[in-house]
Design an enzyme around this catalytic site. Structure first.
Site, PDB file in Angstrom:
ATOM      1  N   SER A 238       0.846  -1.194   0.000  1.00  0.00           N
ATOM      2  CA  SER A 238       0.000   0.000   0.000  1.00  0.00           C
ATOM      3  C   SER A 238       0.876   1.236   0.000  1.00  0.00           C
ATOM      4  O   SER A 238       2.106   1.155   0.088  1.00  0.00           O
ATOM      5  CB  SER A 238      -0.910   0.011   1.236  1.00  0.00           C
ATOM      6  OG  SER A 238      -0.136   0.138   2.429  1.00  0.00           O
ATOM      7  N   LYS A 239       0.233   2.402  -0.075  1.00  0.00           N
ATOM      8  CA  LYS A 239       0.978   3.656  -0.129  1.00  0.00           C
ATOM      9  C   LYS A 239       1.823   3.879   1.115  1.00  0.00           C
ATOM     10  O   LYS A 239       2.841   4.571   1.065  1.00  0.00           O
ATOM     11  CB  LYS A 239       0.015   4.827  -0.333  1.00  0.00           C
ATOM     12  CG  LYS A 239      -0.629   4.845  -1.713  1.00  0.00           C
ATOM     13  CD  LYS A 239      -1.529   6.046  -1.887  1.00  0.00           C
ATOM     14  CE  LYS A 239      -2.157   6.073  -3.276  1.00  0.00           C
ATOM     15  NZ  LYS A 239      -3.047   7.228  -3.470  1.00  0.00           N
ATOM     16  N   ARG A 240       1.412   3.301   2.223  1.00  0.00           N
ATOM     17  CA  ARG A 240       2.186   3.526   3.451  1.00  0.00           C
ATOM     18  C   ARG A 240       3.558   2.862   3.404  1.00  0.00           C
ATOM     19  O   ARG A 240       4.414   3.151   4.221  1.00  0.00           O
ATOM     20  CB  ARG A 240       1.410   3.029   4.666  1.00  0.00           C
ATOM     21  CG  ARG A 240       1.233   1.529   4.726  1.00  0.00           C
ATOM     22  CD  ARG A 240       0.390   1.130   5.934  1.00  0.00           C
ATOM     23  NE  ARG A 240       0.138  -0.294   5.980  1.00  0.00           N
ATOM     24  CZ  ARG A 240       0.968  -1.182   6.518  1.00  0.00           C
ATOM     25  NH1 ARG A 240       2.117  -0.764   7.044  1.00  0.00           N
ATOM     26  NH2 ARG A 240       0.671  -2.455   6.546  1.00  0.00           N
ATOM     27  N   HIS A 241       3.757   1.958   2.431  1.00  0.00           N
ATOM     28  CA  HIS A 241       5.058   1.315   2.292  1.00  0.00           C
ATOM     29  C   HIS A 241       6.019   2.165   1.466  1.00  0.00           C
ATOM     30  O   HIS A 241       7.136   1.734   1.181  1.00  0.00           O
ATOM     31  CB  HIS A 241       4.901  -0.064   1.641  1.00  0.00           C
ATOM     32  CG  HIS A 241       4.186  -1.050   2.504  1.00  0.00           C
ATOM     33  ND1 HIS A 241       2.931  -1.534   2.183  1.00  0.00           N
ATOM     34  CD2 HIS A 241       4.519  -1.623   3.689  1.00  0.00           C
ATOM     35  CE1 HIS A 241       2.548  -2.391   3.122  1.00  0.00           C
ATOM     36  NE2 HIS A 241       3.479  -2.452   4.039  1.00  0.00           N
ATOM     37  N   GLY A 242       5.591   3.335   1.073  1.00  0.00           N
ATOM     38  CA  GLY A 242       6.482   4.204   0.301  1.00  0.00           C
ATOM     39  C   GLY A 242       6.054   4.300  -1.141  1.00  0.00           C
ATOM     40  O   GLY A 242       4.882   4.219  -1.469  1.00  0.00           O
TER      41      GLY A 242
END
Length: 471
Positions: A238-242
């Protein structure tokens, strides 16, 4: 039979790394077998598809160097063809009009769940003969009710589906627009696709698509469903992984070669080899060697690969990639010094193009401020005479090359009885504003004689002003 693969993204967002890996594997398989690679844009979701996403996908493919042999084809330009196939399925008894309302379908679903059954359409309109007033019908495919459908998957092996578990899927909405499972079947058929390589989130669609193809009398392509990519923590990416958009990796200073090498290793391996040229990948890659387990991204591995390619790729190629980053910083890459010379000087000490660009600005911009800590240590009253001596020695040089520059610095050091660092470091701060740069002779050569001398003068003046202020 000529191998034909395709990459068929939906333009509802950017090209993410999962899609890029799918495109890469499809491209490699076609290239390995002397086949053709087709780009198709599946834009029938009119509410979510947009031109910006189409451009982002094309830009990402171009940056990665995944050139396609045909396309891009747009599904929105093929609606007449889809309607023709839907009508054929109706005429031949493989499809039917469904007049069930939204409320009826919801009630059906709730009843099935109450009985602890798998929610699915129960086929109640299969035998309906007369239309239903006031309802715009959808069109459903009449899926076989008995037997099995087998997917001989090139990654996962033999996967069997009970036809009784596959409901009669909608192939045309009430407004007449076709659905994904219909359009993808027609496109793969018309475009002669022999191998469909895609994410395993599509695996449950595959038996439905095979059954539609069989109803049309068409031999299905071979399928290969790739495992998903996970975040470093093992969770769904997801976006939270960069960075998950391909162009975000470009923006963060990664080379396309590094990202391609990184993506191919997410699920595929050739012994212990970590680094591959494109020619090696085309020779060695085989879709049947892809691991069927999910792979987790490893940002440290990507950074290591990027540093390797910064050091080893052709200087002119790296310079072209660096040019974009310099332009983003307001630097005209056509100005002196040549970018290829900057790459040669900086490539051993940078992990990304962003780092290389940020650390090279002083080659193109005048030094307006000094790093506070560096100036406090190196631009002092004691260093002013050293800088003045350097100004004279450097200004007298007949050749502005590494060797003579280096010797001039050594001569000043010996003449003043100082260690080389006590001479070179004040000089470095004076001409770059900080304490980190390539070797001082390379640094001065790239900055140029006139700008070097002017920066030394400015540094001496700065020291004198500071000394007066502190008196």
């Amino acid at each position: 039979m000529k191998v034909r693969t395709r990459f068929a993204p939906s333009p509802t967002g950017y090209l993410h790394i999962g899609g890029a890996r799918t495109a890469l594997f499809s491209w490699l398989y076609a290239r390995k077998h002397g086949g053709e690679f087709v780009l198709r844009v599946e834009d029938t979701d009119l509410a979510r598809s947009n031109a910006e996403s189409v451009n982002a996908i094309l830009e990402g493919m171009s940056w990665l160097g995944l050139e396609y042999d045909e396309g891009p084809f747009y599904q929105t330009q093929r609606f007449d063809r889809y309607k023709e196939v839907v009508q054929r399925l109706l005429d031949e008894g493989h499809a039917y009009y469904c007049y069930c309302t939204k409320e009826e379908l919801e009630a059906m679903r709730e009843e099935q769940m109450a009985r602890k059954e798998k929610p699915r359409y129960d086929g109640r309109c299969r035998m309906r003969k007369a239309p239903r007033e006031g309802v715009d019908p959808v069109i459903r495919f009449k899926n076989p009710m008995e037997g099995i459908t087998v997917v001989d998957d090139m990654v996962r092996g033999r996967v069997t589906f009970q036809n009784s578990e596959l409901d009669d899927l909608i192939i045309a909405r009430s407004d007449g627009t076709p659905t994904y499972n219909l359009t993808v079947v027609v496109d793969d058929w018309d475009m002669g696709i022999t191998h469909v390589i895609r994410g395993d989130d599509h695996l449950n669609n595959t038996p439905r698509q095979i059954n539609i193809l069989k109803a049309l009398g068409v031999e299905p392509p071979r399928y290969a469903h790739l495992p998903m990519i996970l975040g470093p923590d093992g969770a769904k990416l997801s976006k939270r992984h960069g960075a998950v958009s391909v162009m975000q990796y470009r923006d963060e200073g990664y080379l396309p070669e590094a990202l391609l090498n990184y993506l191919v290793r997410l699920g595929w391996a050739h012994g212990d080899q970590e680094i591959f040229s494109l020619d090696e990948l085309i020779e060695l890659f085989d879709i049947e060697d892809v691991n069927h387990s999910a792979s987790a991204i490893n940002p440290d591995k990507l950074l290591w690969l990027n540093q390797h390619y910064l050091k080893t790729l052709g200087t002119d190629h790296v310079a072209r990639q660096l040019s974009w980053h310099m332009g983003q910083r307001g630097v005209d890459p056509a100005c002196n010094p040549p970018l290829r010379d900057v790459v040669e000087a900086q490539r051993e000490r940078a992990k990304t193009l962003v780092e290389m660009a940020d650390n090279s600005l002083y080659f193109y911009r005048e030094v307006e401020t000094y790093d506070e800590k560096a100036a406090r240590k190196n631009l002092t009253a004691d260093s002013a005479p050293v800088l003045q001596a350097l100004h004279g020695a450097l200004g007298a040089l007949g050749q502005w090359e590494d060797g003579p520059i280096h010797q001039a610095v050594i001569d000043v050091s010996e003449r003043m009885g100082l260690k080389l660092g006590k001479v070179a470091q004040p000089l470095r701060v004076a001409v770059t504003g900080g304490t980190v740069s390539p070797p001082i002779d390379q640094t001065l050569r790239l900055i140029g004689r006139d700008r070097t001398l002017k920066r030394i003068e400015n540094a001496v003046q700065w020291i004198e002003t500071k000394t007066v202020d502190n008196a």
